[in-house]
Scaffold this active site. Structure first.
Site, PDB file in Angstrom:
ATOM      1  CG  ASP A  85       6.772  -1.001  -4.436  1.00 28.39           C
ATOM      2  OD1 ASP A  85       6.186  -1.401  -5.465  1.00 28.39           O
ATOM      3  OD2 ASP A  85       6.574   0.124  -3.952  1.00 28.39           O
ATOM      4  CG  ASP A  96       3.499   0.221  -8.238  1.00 25.37           C
ATOM      5  OD1 ASP A  96       4.231  -0.468  -7.501  1.00 25.37           O
ATOM      6  OD2 ASP A  96       3.456   1.469  -8.186  1.00 25.37           O
ATOM      7  CG  HIS A 156       1.257   5.946  -8.073  1.00 26.71           C
ATOM      8  ND1 HIS A 156       1.430   5.128  -9.159  1.00 26.71           N
ATOM      9  CD2 HIS A 156       1.755   5.262  -7.013  1.00 26.71           C
ATOM     10  CE1 HIS A 156       2.034   4.012  -8.776  1.00 26.71           C
ATOM     11  NE2 HIS A 156       2.240   4.054  -7.477  1.00 26.71           N
ATOM     12  CG  HIS A 164       4.657   7.580  -9.645  1.00 27.17           C
ATOM     13  ND1 HIS A 164       5.831   6.891  -9.682  1.00 27.17           N
ATOM     14  CD2 HIS A 164       4.054   7.222  -8.483  1.00 27.17           C
ATOM     15  CE1 HIS A 164       5.952   6.140  -8.587  1.00 27.17           C
ATOM     16  NE2 HIS A 164       4.886   6.319  -7.846  1.00 27.17           N
ATOM     17  CD  GLU A 189       2.806   3.098  -3.455  1.00 33.29           C
ATOM     18  OE1 GLU A 189       3.761   2.467  -3.008  1.00 33.29           O
ATOM     19  OE2 GLU A 189       2.836   3.673  -4.557  1.00 33.29           O
ATOM     20  CD  GLU A 281       2.100   0.086  -5.079  1.00 34.52           C
ATOM     21  OE1 GLU A 281       3.256  -0.245  -4.764  1.00 34.52           O
ATOM     22  OE2 GLU A 281       1.837   1.043  -5.831  1.00 34.52           O
TER      23      GLU A 281
HETATM   24 CO    CO Z   1       3.308   2.394  -6.407  1.00 36.42          CO
END
Ligand code: CO
Length: 296
Positions: A85, A96, A156, A164, A189, A281
Site C-alpha cells: 500500500d 494512494d 477516504h 485521510h 480500498e 486500492e
Molecule cells: Co488508503
C-alpha cells in the site's frame, strides 16, 4: 480544481501505479522486507515524486501500517500474503494505491475477492453518489466469494497534504445515507479476510504523523519536529527516514514527541481473529462530473 493542480494529482496517480507494479514485480521469497521498502522509496524518488506515506508492507493477518524499521529483520516467505500500500506526493497532491501478492505463488481466491471488489467499484463510482452503494458492492463481491469484508477499514477522502480527510467509505453497507464528495479526490480500498472481518491495534508501528503544535523543551526533539513540519507537514513519515537524517538520537526524540502528543504513532493493524487479509486500492479524481481513476 485548477488545471495545474489537477495535472499534479494525475501525475501522483500515474507514479503510484508505476511503483505499485514495480514493487509487485520484484517480490521474491526470502527477500528482506527492508530491502523491498528501500527499493520502493528509491523508485518514487527516481520518478520525481516524494512519498505520500511510508510504504505499508503488511503480511498475512496484519492488515495495514506495517512498515519496516531501520534494522528490520523480517524476511518474506513463500506463500505470505503481502499487501503493498503506497502513494506518491507531488507538492502535496497525492495518490494512494494498493495491491496484494502471494509471495512466490499465483493469486489466491482471497486475493481475487478484494481485486474484484475494487473492479466492481470502478464500474459504478460516481461523484456525489450514495456511499452505501459502494459498501454494498464491496461487501457483496467479497461475501459471494466466501470471505468477509473488513468492517472497520475503508476508503477516504484526500486533500493536499492530507491522506485521510472527510468521508469514510466503509467496505460494507452501513445504511448511513452519506454521500461521496462531488469534486475532489477519494480512495477506495476493499479489504477481504478469511477471518471475522475486524481489525484491532497490534504493536506500535514505525509510521508517525504530526498531531499538534507543542512547545518542546528538548533541543534535539525540537529540531526534529521543525524538520518534520517543513518536510512532511501533515503527511505520515517513517522513523527510518528520521534516523537516516539525524542518526539514532531520533529514536529517543520521537518518543519524546509522541509522549507530548506533538506526533501520533500509528499502531500496526491486525485482523482480530487471525484471518489472512487481502487489499486493493485506487485513487479517484472527480472533476466537473468526470471520474479519473488516477492509479489505474
Ligand atoms: Co488508503
Amino acid at each position: 480544481m485548477d488545471e495545474e493542480e489537477k495535472e499534479k494529482w494525475i501525475r501522483a496517480g500515474r507514479i503510484g501505479k508505476e511503483v505499485r507494479e514495480y514493487a509487485a514485480s520484484i517480490v521474491r521469497p526470502d527477500m528482506k522486507m527492508l530491502d523491498l521498502a528501500i527499493k520502493i522509496e528509491e523508485k518514487f524518488y527516481s520518478l520525481g515524486a516524494k512519498l505520500a506515506f511510508p510504504p505499508n508492507l503488511s503480511i498475512n493477518d496484519l492488515a495495514a501500517h506495517y512498515s519496516p524499521k531501520f534494522d528490520d529483520q523480517l524476511i518474506l516467505r513463500k506463500g505470505d500474503t503481502l499487501k503493498i500500500d503506497i502513494g506518491a506526493s507531488i507538492d502535496g497532491c497525492l495518490s494512494d494505491t494498493a495491491t496484494t501478492v502471494v509471495v512466490g505463488e499465483k493469486s489466491t481466491p482471497l486475493v481475487d475477492a478484494s481485486r474484484e471488489a475494487l473492479e466492481n467499484v470502478v464500474k459504478i463510482i460516481k461523484p456525489g453518489m450514495n456511499i452505501d452503494i459502494i459498501g454494498e458492492t464491496i461487501e457483496k463481491t467479497i461475501r459471494d466469494r466466501g470471505f468477509s469484508p473488513i468492517v472497520n477499514l475503508g476508503g477516504h477522502g484526500l486533500t493536499k497534504y492530507n491522506v485521510h480527510e472527510g468521508e469514510f467509505i466503509p467496505n460494507v453497507n452501513q445504511s448511513s445515507g452519506k454521500k461521496l464528495r462531488s469534486e475532489g479526490v477519494v480512495a477506495v480500498e476493499p479489504f477481504a479476510t478469511t477471518g471475522n472481518g475486524y481489525v484491532i491495534d497490534s504493536t506500535p508501528g514505525e509510521i508517525f504523523m504530526f498531531q499538534s503544535k507543542r512547545s518542546i523543551r528538548d533541543k534535539v526533539a525540537r529540531d526534529i519536529l521543525d524538520y518534520i513540519e517543513s518536510e512532511y507537514r501533515t503527511l505520515p513519515f517513517s522513523r527510518r527516514w528520521i534516523i537516516d537524517k539525524f542518526g539514532k538520537v531520533a529514536n529517543y526524540a520521537l518518543d519524546v514527541l509522541v509522549n507530548s502528543k506533538a506526533l501520533y504513532r500509528f499502531p500496526v493493524l491486525k485482523e482480530e481473529s487471525g484471518g489472512i487479509v487481502s487489499q486493493f486500492e485506487h485513487t479517484f479524481l472527480f472533476d466537473k462530473g468526470e471520474v479519473i481513476v488516477t492509479t489505474a
